[in-house]
Enzyme design. Structure first.
Site, PDB file in Angstrom:
ATOM      1  N   GLY A  37       5.180  -0.962   2.952  1.00 57.05           N
ATOM      2  CA  GLY A  37       4.213   0.242   2.432  1.00 57.05           C
ATOM      3  C   GLY A  37       5.044   1.290   2.364  1.00 57.05           C
ATOM      4  O   GLY A  37       6.241   1.639   2.982  1.00 57.05           O
ATOM      5  N   HIS A  49       0.850  -1.239   0.070  1.00 60.61           N
ATOM      6  CA  HIS A  49       0.177  -0.006  -0.016  1.00 60.61           C
ATOM      7  C   HIS A  49       0.713   1.359  -0.205  1.00 60.61           C
ATOM      8  O   HIS A  49       1.966   1.261   0.806  1.00 60.61           O
ATOM      9  CB  HIS A  49      -1.075  -0.196   1.215  1.00 60.61           C
ATOM     10  CG  HIS A  49      -0.082  -0.250   2.404  1.00 60.61           C
ATOM     11  ND1 HIS A  49       0.279   0.938   3.144  1.00 60.61           N
ATOM     12  CD2 HIS A  49       0.139  -1.166   3.294  1.00 60.61           C
ATOM     13  CE1 HIS A  49       0.874   0.679   4.385  1.00 60.61           C
ATOM     14  NE2 HIS A  49       0.911  -0.747   4.331  1.00 60.61           N
ATOM     15  N   ASP A  50       0.546   2.251  -0.716  1.00 66.17           N
ATOM     16  CA  ASP A  50       0.898   3.653  -0.856  1.00 66.17           C
ATOM     17  C   ASP A  50       2.355   3.670  -1.519  1.00 66.17           C
ATOM     18  O   ASP A  50       3.000   4.660  -1.005  1.00 66.17           O
ATOM     19  CB  ASP A  50       0.981   4.228   0.570  1.00 66.17           C
ATOM     20  CG  ASP A  50      -0.552   4.232   1.210  1.00 66.17           C
ATOM     21  OD1 ASP A  50      -1.285   4.930   0.863  1.00 66.17           O
ATOM     22  OD2 ASP A  50      -0.530   3.334   2.167  1.00 66.17           O
TER      23      ASP A  50
END
Length: 271
Positions: free
Chosen positions: A145, A127-128
């Site tokens: 992340g 994520h991200d």
């Protein structure tokens, strides 16, 4: 209602949820699943057994191999039920078992992947993350992340990258390395813990950087990491001397930028 181009070829065993957008000349093989908020660009191909879900957009010309799961929920403990996105650019090759997750609300809600990237089998983009263009992630590379990777970086098989770490443009990460700290542009890192082991001269040469310029970058590298002060102080002290050398300026800007992680160095892994 899904929007499927007339030229798309979809195997009857695959499921396309209402709301999905399928571009021109897209090929979707057997036993694939396409979620209701997915947008697939023109000329894409999904081989078979591919899952694309969430608010995922994939650019034209990309190819995805079996058992990849693209656009799944983030694996963060802070994951919420709010829709977040995964955006993948054009002409990416995503090999078997690759996983890419959407972003988290707390950090802007987006995982962004650029163009012309190659993701080999079972690599993971968490994520991200923010990935540039022309990146190669070899088999079993793991990004935690919020990792940022610059254009033309190469990550060797089985390496793992700590959350919030930055890897600069045209850096090279050796296989099985543990990347716990930021890696400068054009840097080469190996080992566990990862230690900066020089410059990616091969990559620089392949990118068309002249030998004379490479020698200048090497000289600056020694001054930065072998100078009398801290790495950041050494970098600041030589800036005026290298104002006309773009690769050195890029390295100096990278070092000066704010970051959640320390800098990898040749001596002890961080600086």
């Amino acid at each position: 209602m899904n929007m499927i181009a007339a030229t798309a070829k979809i195997h009857p065993s695959s499921i396309i949820e209402d709301g999905a957008v399928i571009g021109e000349n897209v090929k979707i093989g057997p036993f694939c699943y396409i979620g209701p908020k997915v947008v697939l660009g023109d000329d894409m191909e999904l081989k078979s057994h591919v899952v694309v879900d969430g608010r995922t957009t994939i650019g034209k010309g990309s190819k995805i191999f079996p058992n990849a799961v693209i656009g799944g929920d983030s694996q963060s403990v802070h994951h919420s039920t709010v829709d977040t996105i995964l955006q993948i650019g054009d002409n990416c090759t995503i090999r078997e078992g690759v996983t890419m997750n959407a972003g988290t609300v707390e950090y802007g809600g987006a995982t962004i992947v650029g163009n012309n990237n190659l993701f080999l089998a079972y690599s993971h983009v968490a994520h991200d993350c923010r990935l540039g263009n022309n990146i190669i992630m070899s088999n079993n590379v793991l990004l935690a992340g919020h990792v940022t990777i610059g254009d033309r970086a190469i990550l060797g098989g089985g390496c793992a990258v700590h959350q919030f770490t930055r890897i600069g443009r045209q850096a090279f990460i050796g296989g099985l390395s543990a990347v716990s700290y930021d890696v400068i542009p054009y840097g080469m890192l190996n080992g566990n813990p990862g230690v900066l082991s020089g410059l990616n001269v091969v990559g620089m040469t392949r990118a068309g950087i002249e030998r004379a310029t490479i020698h200048v970058v090497r000289r600056a590298y020694k001054q930065i990491f072998e100078g009398p002060e801290s790495v950041r102080a050494n970098a600041a002290a030589i800036r005026a001397d290298y104002a006309d050398c773009a690769p050195v300026v890029e390295i100096l800007d990278f070092i000066a930028a704010e970051s959640d992680r320390a800098l990898s160095s040749p001596s002890r892994g961080k600086a």
